[in-house]
Scaffold this active site. Structure first.
Site, mmCIF file in Angstrom:
data_model
loop_
_atom_site.group_PDB
_atom_site.id
_atom_site.type_symbol
_atom_site.label_atom_id
_atom_site.label_comp_id
_atom_site.label_asym_id
_atom_site.label_seq_id
_atom_site.Cartn_x
_atom_site.Cartn_y
_atom_site.Cartn_z
ATOM 1 C CB SER A 105 -0.982 -0.007 1.175
ATOM 2 O OG SER A 105 -0.326 -0.273 2.394
ATOM 3 C CG ASP B 60 -3.515 -3.948 5.665
ATOM 4 O OD1 ASP B 60 -4.050 -4.983 6.084
ATOM 5 O OD2 ASP B 60 -2.666 -3.936 4.750
ATOM 6 N N GLY C 265 0.823 2.548 14.770
ATOM 7 C CA GLY C 265 -0.089 3.327 13.943
ATOM 8 C C GLY C 265 -1.402 3.648 14.623
#
Length: 297
Positions: free
Chosen positions: A102, A166, A146
């Site tokens: 990504s 993700d 994150g």
């Protein structure tokens, strides 16, 4: 479940996830205003399909390998075009040797005024990621959790863009952490596009996350049900043993063109990547008539 990504790069779940990401970013580019991409579990950015990890678990052969080898109808080609252009640019020969994560999808699709912020907690992976984008001023990388970073990163100064969450699903409480991150993130940036990836492994926890998030958004945040989109695909029966059989995304505030594009892509993709009996897909808004009736009652 452990989903260290080097072993799974380019599989069916990646193809769907990265196609959605690319479509969202291409939609943002229709306006001149800059946008931001925040990737909370970035991995290493791009993957070598000739590496030891990829050779030991060559899931890409049943994923992006099939897509590249298949005859693609014109409408499917249009939908996949943003992702396929990146893959073709990374592979100069006839054979597939590289696949974008990504971060690479985002880095290749943003414009000079746009920005990507990557978070990766794993020490070795974060060093690999930092080295890859060290010379790219539009991409910032942090070795950081994150989930925790969202408080500081949201809302971004651009006021437009996307958050991709993700996680590797290495923790038993990952769905709990995902739900908490969703609520915190959407409270701080209610107009942002949020993309949540989930494996279709623990189906009870999956349904609790999806339906709980939808209920919270509609009843507590006054979000229109049309602002919630779920896109899931499974390549064989979900109760089958062995490797991951299904995965997908919940997208909050999707681009208005995304649902129509996925209605074109998903039936073809599911058939192209089928690995056995019981393969299927769903594209819906999670909020069912029964749920809505219970809220009204």
């Amino acid at each position: 479940m452990n989903y260290r990504h080097a072993f799974h790069a380019g599989n069916f779940a990646d193809v769907l996830k990265h196609a959605v990401l690319a479509l969202c970013l291409e939609h943002f580019k229709r306006k001149d205003k800059p946008f931001a991409v925040i990737d909370t579990h970035a991995g290493i950015g791009a993957y070598d399909l000739t590496s030891d990890a990829a050779r030991r678990s060559p899931e890409w052969q049943q994923g992006i390998g099939r897509v590249m080898a298949a005859e693609r109808p014109a409408d499917v080609e249009r939908v996949l075009a943003p992702l396929l252009r990146i893959i073709k640019a990374m592979n100069t020969g006839a054979d597939l040797t590289a696949y974008p994560g990504s971060p690479e999808v985002s880095a290749r699709l943003i414009r000079p005024a746009d920005r990507v912020h990557l978070c990766e907690l794993h020490e070795a992976d974060s060093k690999t990621l930092d080295k890859r984008y060290a010379l790219n001023a539009r991409v910032k990388m942090e070795q950081r959790d994150g989930y925790k970073a969202l408080k500081a990163l949201l809302p971004p100064r651009e006021k437009r863009g996307l958050v991709l969450i993700d996680p590797p699903f290495e923790s038993r409480d990952e769905f709990v952490r995902l739900a908490e991150a969703a609520m915190r993130g959407l409270e701080r940036w209610p107009s942002g596009t949020f993309v949540f990836w989930r494996p279709m492994k623990d189906l009870w926890s999956l349904d609790r996350f999806d339906e709980g998030l939808a209920e919270w958004l509609v009843t507590e945040r006054d979000v229109e049900p049309s602002s919630i989109l779920r896109a899931d695909m499974w390549v064989r029966d979900l109760q089958s043993e062995g490797k991951l059989a299904g995965a997908g995304l919940v997208i909050i505030n999707p681009p208005h063109t995304l649902e129509a594009d996925l209605l074109v892509l998903m039936p073809w993709l599911c058939e192209a990547l089928r690995q056995g009996e019981g393969a299927g897909w769903r594209l819906d808004g999670i909020v069912t008539g029964e749920m809505a009736a219970s809220w009204e009652g």
